[in-house]
Scaffold this motif. Structure first.
Motif, PDB file in Angstrom:
ATOM      1  N   ILE A 134       0.837  -1.204   0.000  1.00  0.00           N
ATOM      2  CA  ILE A 134       0.000   0.000   0.000  1.00  0.00           C
ATOM      3  C   ILE A 134       0.865   1.245   0.000  1.00  0.00           C
ATOM      4  O   ILE A 134       0.608   2.205  -0.759  1.00  0.00           O
ATOM      5  CB  ILE A 134      -0.950  -0.016   1.221  1.00  0.00           C
ATOM      6  N   ASP A 135       1.915   1.262   0.827  1.00  0.00           N
ATOM      7  CA  ASP A 135       2.783   2.439   0.906  1.00  0.00           C
ATOM      8  C   ASP A 135       3.536   2.669  -0.404  1.00  0.00           C
ATOM      9  O   ASP A 135       3.639   3.807  -0.885  1.00  0.00           O
ATOM     10  CB  ASP A 135       3.776   2.279   2.060  1.00  0.00           C
ATOM     11  N   VAL A 136       4.068   1.586  -0.967  1.00  0.00           N
ATOM     12  CA  VAL A 136       4.805   1.719  -2.240  1.00  0.00           C
ATOM     13  C   VAL A 136       3.866   2.205  -3.342  1.00  0.00           C
ATOM     14  O   VAL A 136       4.201   3.117  -4.114  1.00  0.00           O
ATOM     15  CB  VAL A 136       5.452   0.373  -2.629  1.00  0.00           C
ATOM     16  N   GLU A 137       2.682   1.617  -3.421  1.00  0.00           N
ATOM     17  CA  GLU A 137       1.735   1.982  -4.474  1.00  0.00           C
ATOM     18  C   GLU A 137       1.189   3.393  -4.288  1.00  0.00           C
ATOM     19  O   GLU A 137       0.941   4.098  -5.273  1.00  0.00           O
ATOM     20  CB  GLU A 137       0.613   0.946  -4.539  1.00  0.00           C
ATOM     21  N   ASP A 138       1.035   3.831  -3.042  1.00  0.00           N
ATOM     22  CA  ASP A 138       0.586   5.199  -2.803  1.00  0.00           C
ATOM     23  C   ASP A 138       1.589   6.194  -3.378  1.00  0.00           C
ATOM     24  O   ASP A 138       1.207   7.188  -4.007  1.00  0.00           O
ATOM     25  CB  ASP A 138       0.406   5.434  -1.303  1.00  0.00           C
ATOM     26  N   GLY A 139       2.890   5.916  -3.188  1.00  0.00           N
ATOM     27  CA  GLY A 139       3.919   6.775  -3.773  1.00  0.00           C
ATOM     28  C   GLY A 139       3.865   6.769  -5.288  1.00  0.00           C
ATOM     29  O   GLY A 139       4.047   7.810  -5.935  1.00  0.00           O
ATOM     30  N   MET A 140       3.576   5.622  -5.877  1.00  0.00           N
ATOM     31  CA  MET A 140       3.478   5.527  -7.334  1.00  0.00           C
ATOM     32  C   MET A 140       2.275   6.296  -7.861  1.00  0.00           C
ATOM     33  O   MET A 140       2.358   6.973  -8.887  1.00  0.00           O
ATOM     34  CB  MET A 140       3.389   4.055  -7.762  1.00  0.00           C
ATOM     35  N   TYR A 141       1.148   6.203  -7.154  1.00  0.00           N
ATOM     36  CA  TYR A 141      -0.042   6.961  -7.561  1.00  0.00           C
ATOM     37  C   TYR A 141       0.237   8.465  -7.503  1.00  0.00           C
ATOM     38  O   TYR A 141      -0.151   9.212  -8.401  1.00  0.00           O
ATOM     39  CB  TYR A 141      -1.230   6.613  -6.665  1.00  0.00           C
ATOM     40  N   GLN A 142       0.897   8.904  -6.446  1.00  0.00           N
ATOM     41  CA  GLN A 142       1.196  10.331  -6.305  1.00  0.00           C
ATOM     42  C   GLN A 142       2.120  10.806  -7.425  1.00  0.00           C
ATOM     43  O   GLN A 142       1.921  11.886  -7.992  1.00  0.00           O
ATOM     44  CB  GLN A 142       1.823  10.596  -4.938  1.00  0.00           C
ATOM     45  N   HIS A 143       3.122   9.984  -7.753  1.00  0.00           N
ATOM     46  CA  HIS A 143       4.042  10.354  -8.828  1.00  0.00           C
ATOM     47  C   HIS A 143       3.320  10.398 -10.170  1.00  0.00           C
ATOM     48  O   HIS A 143       3.499  11.340 -10.957  1.00  0.00           O
ATOM     49  CB  HIS A 143       5.201   9.359  -8.900  1.00  0.00           C
ATOM     50  N   PRO A 148       3.919  16.468 -14.711  1.00  0.00           N
ATOM     51  CA  PRO A 148       3.264  17.213 -15.794  1.00  0.00           C
ATOM     52  C   PRO A 148       2.622  16.271 -16.814  1.00  0.00           C
ATOM     53  O   PRO A 148       3.270  15.357 -17.324  1.00  0.00           O
ATOM     54  CB  PRO A 148       4.421  17.999 -16.425  1.00  0.00           C
ATOM     55  N   GLY A 149       1.335  16.466 -17.063  1.00  0.00           N
ATOM     56  CA  GLY A 149       0.613  15.611 -18.003  1.00  0.00           C
ATOM     57  C   GLY A 149       0.155  14.303 -17.402  1.00  0.00           C
ATOM     58  O   GLY A 149      -0.498  13.506 -18.092  1.00  0.00           O
ATOM     59  N   GLY A 150       0.461  14.053 -16.125  1.00  0.00           N
ATOM     60  CA  GLY A 150       0.117  12.780 -15.505  1.00  0.00           C
ATOM     61  C   GLY A 150      -1.351  12.683 -15.136  1.00  0.00           C
ATOM     62  O   GLY A 150      -2.088  13.667 -15.141  1.00  0.00           O
ATOM     63  N   TRP A 151      -1.776  11.487 -14.810  1.00  0.00           N
ATOM     64  CA  TRP A 151      -3.163  11.274 -14.402  1.00  0.00           C
ATOM     65  C   TRP A 151      -3.271  10.033 -13.533  1.00  0.00           C
ATOM     66  O   TRP A 151      -2.346   9.229 -13.446  1.00  0.00           O
ATOM     67  CB  TRP A 151      -4.082  11.171 -15.610  1.00  0.00           C
ATOM     68  N   LYS A 152      -4.405   9.899 -12.866  1.00  0.00           N
ATOM     69  CA  LYS A 152      -4.686   8.760 -12.005  1.00  0.00           C
ATOM     70  C   LYS A 152      -5.824   7.956 -12.608  1.00  0.00           C
ATOM     71  O   LYS A 152      -6.766   8.522 -13.156  1.00  0.00           O
ATOM     72  CB  LYS A 152      -5.065   9.250 -10.603  1.00  0.00           C
TER      73      LYS A 152
END
Length: 394
Positions: A134-143, A148-152
């Motif tokens: 969960i912690d690793v994936e949360d960082g990936m979602y935030q990144h 710029p140009g990113g999305w979730k």
């Protein structure tokens, strides 16, 4: 941290998981989908049908039990799996659901062997390990969302071009529907596409490597048409220019080290050429003086994708070499072939079918290439610990 008592109990279950791991995971997925059919919108149905997902999870459980007192050993695999989870849209609220049905499956499959003490220990271990994910994936979602140009999540794209690269592989050029800027990505990464054929109840997700360099106004995936591939056949036969398709942001840790000036050897088999074309195009456009050897093996010329593109890039690069081997006329890639392309201090990037990768990686190790110089990607569920050990052992 886990108590020593919990660690000892988990380790005592290693023989049971070796013998019954796949039985547990088969039962688990059936149980999970019976209670939460909405999760079929996330999981790869083909991997489920072929048993690949069940086997991958069983191997992961087995490795977790082996290394429960050395969780740092699991970090590379956690990172690889977390990239896939982020790309598919796995959320932190999914983990308690998975944990509940996994523990219940252990009890139901193992019967009296699954004592209250064992289930309690595994519940404790699952909580710790799932929190790492969960912690690793949360960082990936935030990144992913913050660049710029990113999305979730998934975003609508339009197919603007469709090109046959070989008898089996077709490229799809995709642009954001709302015309927004695209994020930078690392060469070798992939995206998840989400489609829902009219006759299907659930969406289907598939991960495809990006096959061109970053910095364009499009993303390109190149898809092999599989005999029984639902999504690949849908794309080849029904997806046309102007159609909409949903994508998650680029993900994956099989990436070209662009900070290094060391020589690079790219080794691809069949459709494994797709992430390596992204790396190759990146070097051709941004670091064209780097020494590069590109070796591609496939069945014959008719299924050789990107042949003209690769030749054009080779001609534009002063230190690049292209080697091609067709199985039907020249046989499989051998250790002797590899010996002829070993370059001192080179980094090796490998992608292709499992047997191809095992032969290539084993050959390189036998020839004295250091394991940290060997980087590889496997198409399918995140590579299990057993498979990694198999590929990197002589």
């Amino acid at each position: 941290m886990l108590s020593q008592q919990t660690i000892d109990i988990i380790k005592s279950t290693v023989p049971v998981l070796e013998a019954k791991g796949t039985d547990i995971t088969k039962h688990f997925y059936k149980r999970l989908f019976d209670h939460h059919p909405e999760l079929l919108n996330i999981f790869n149905h083909a991997n489920q049908a072929q048993g690949r997902q069940q086997t991958a999870l069983a191997n992961t459980l087995y490795a977790a039990a082996q290394y429960v007192d050395q969780l740092e050993v699991l970090v590379p695999a956690v990172t690889q799996i977390s990239h896939k989870h982020r790309s598919l849209g796995v959320k932190k609220e999914h983990y308690p659901i998975v944990g509940h049905h996994l523990l219940a499956s252990m009890e139901e499959v193992l019967g009296d062997s699954a004592t209250e003490e064992i289930i309690g220990a595994w519940g404790e271990a699952y909580h710790v390990i799932s929190q790492i994910f969960i912690d690793v994936e949360d960082g990936m979602y935030q990144h992913s969302e913050g660049q710029p140009g990113g999305w979730k999540g998934f975003k609508p794209f339009t197919i603007v071009r469709k090109v046959e690269e070989s008898a089996l592989i077709t490229s799809f050029y995709l642009k954001p529907k709302e015309g927004m800027k695209l994020p930078a990505f690392s060469s070798g990464q992939y995206v998840t596409i989400q489609v829902k054929p009219e006759e299907d109840k659930y969406t289907s997700n598939r991960q495809y490597s990006l096959s061109d360099a970053s910095g364009k106004d499009y993303l390109r995936i190149s898809v092999k048409k599989e005999d029984k591939g639902k999504v690949s056949n849908y794309l080849h036969n029904h997806a046309n220019i102007g159609d909409e398709i949903s994508l998650s942001a680029p993900a994956g840790n099989f990436v070209l080290n662009t900070d290094s000036a060391s020589p690079v050897v790219l080794l691809s088999g069949g459709v494994g050429i797709t992430p390596l074309m992204s790396m190759f195009n990146d070097m051709a456009e941004n670091n064209h003086t780097r020494e590069v050897t590109f070796v591609h093996a496939c069945k014959n010329e008719q299924v050789h994708a990107f042949k003209k593109d690769a030749i054009a890039s080779i001609e534009a690069m002063p230190n690049a070499t292209l080697k091609v081997k067709y199985e039907e006329t020249e046989g499989l890639l051998t250790k002797e072939d590899l010996e002829g392309i070993i370059t001192k201090d080179a980094d090796f990037y490998i992608c292709g079918p499992m047997l191809f990768m095992k032969a290539v990686i084993s050959g390189l190790v036998e020839l004295g290439v250091e394991e940290e110089k060997i980087h590889f990607e496997f198409f399918g569920p995140a590579l299990s610990f057993d498979q990694v050990n198999e590929l990197t052992s002589v």
